[in-house]
Design a protein around this motif. Sequence first.
Motif, PDB file in Angstrom:
ATOM      1  N   LYS A   2       0.848  -1.183   0.000  1.00 43.91           N
ATOM      2  CA  LYS A   2       0.000   0.000   0.000  1.00 43.91           C
ATOM      3  C   LYS A   2       0.891   1.243   0.000  1.00 43.91           C
ATOM      4  O   LYS A   2       1.873   1.316   0.735  1.00 43.91           O
ATOM      5  N   MET A   3       0.537   2.222  -0.829  1.00 40.70           N
ATOM      6  CA  MET A   3       1.370   3.419  -0.959  1.00 40.70           C
ATOM      7  C   MET A   3       0.632   4.647  -0.446  1.00 40.70           C
ATOM      8  O   MET A   3      -0.584   4.751  -0.552  1.00 40.70           O
ATOM      9  N   LYS A   6      -0.144   8.821  -4.750  1.00 42.33           N
ATOM     10  CA  LYS A   6      -0.780   8.335  -5.960  1.00 42.33           C
ATOM     11  C   LYS A   6      -0.288   9.161  -7.147  1.00 42.33           C
ATOM     12  O   LYS A   6       0.394  10.166  -6.969  1.00 42.33           O
ATOM     13  N   PRO A  30       3.085   0.243  -7.133  1.00 43.86           N
ATOM     14  CA  PRO A  30       2.897  -0.336  -5.808  1.00 43.86           C
ATOM     15  C   PRO A  30       3.586  -1.685  -5.609  1.00 43.86           C
ATOM     16  O   PRO A  30       4.005  -2.001  -4.505  1.00 43.86           O
TER      17      PRO A  30
END
Length: 105
Positions: A2-3, A6, A30
């Motif tokens: 999960k980052m 974006k 990701p």
Amino acid sequence: MKMHVKKNDKVIVISGEDAGVIGNVIEAMPKSGKVVVKGVNIVKKHVRPRNAQQQGGIIDQEAAIYASKVMLYCEKCKSGVRVGHKINEDGTKVRVCKKCGEVIE
């Protein structure tokens, strides 16, 4: 993975050769945990001409850096900030600045 950033987010680089540079995320990856930021980590790439009309040579392009080396940039705070999440009255989930509470678009 999960980052916290974006595509099209405005970020600031916090470590490495380009520390302090502000740019937009061009691409988020990701699976590898990396991002490509406009104007950061410029590398030279040798390009071979593909046909008779195309010219070969050396071009400059952005290379990927680890996402942990960037922080989301808050326009109100004028600095890199940590990201929090908040749920609006209509049920939508938005990202907010941990310092000032500003909604980050």
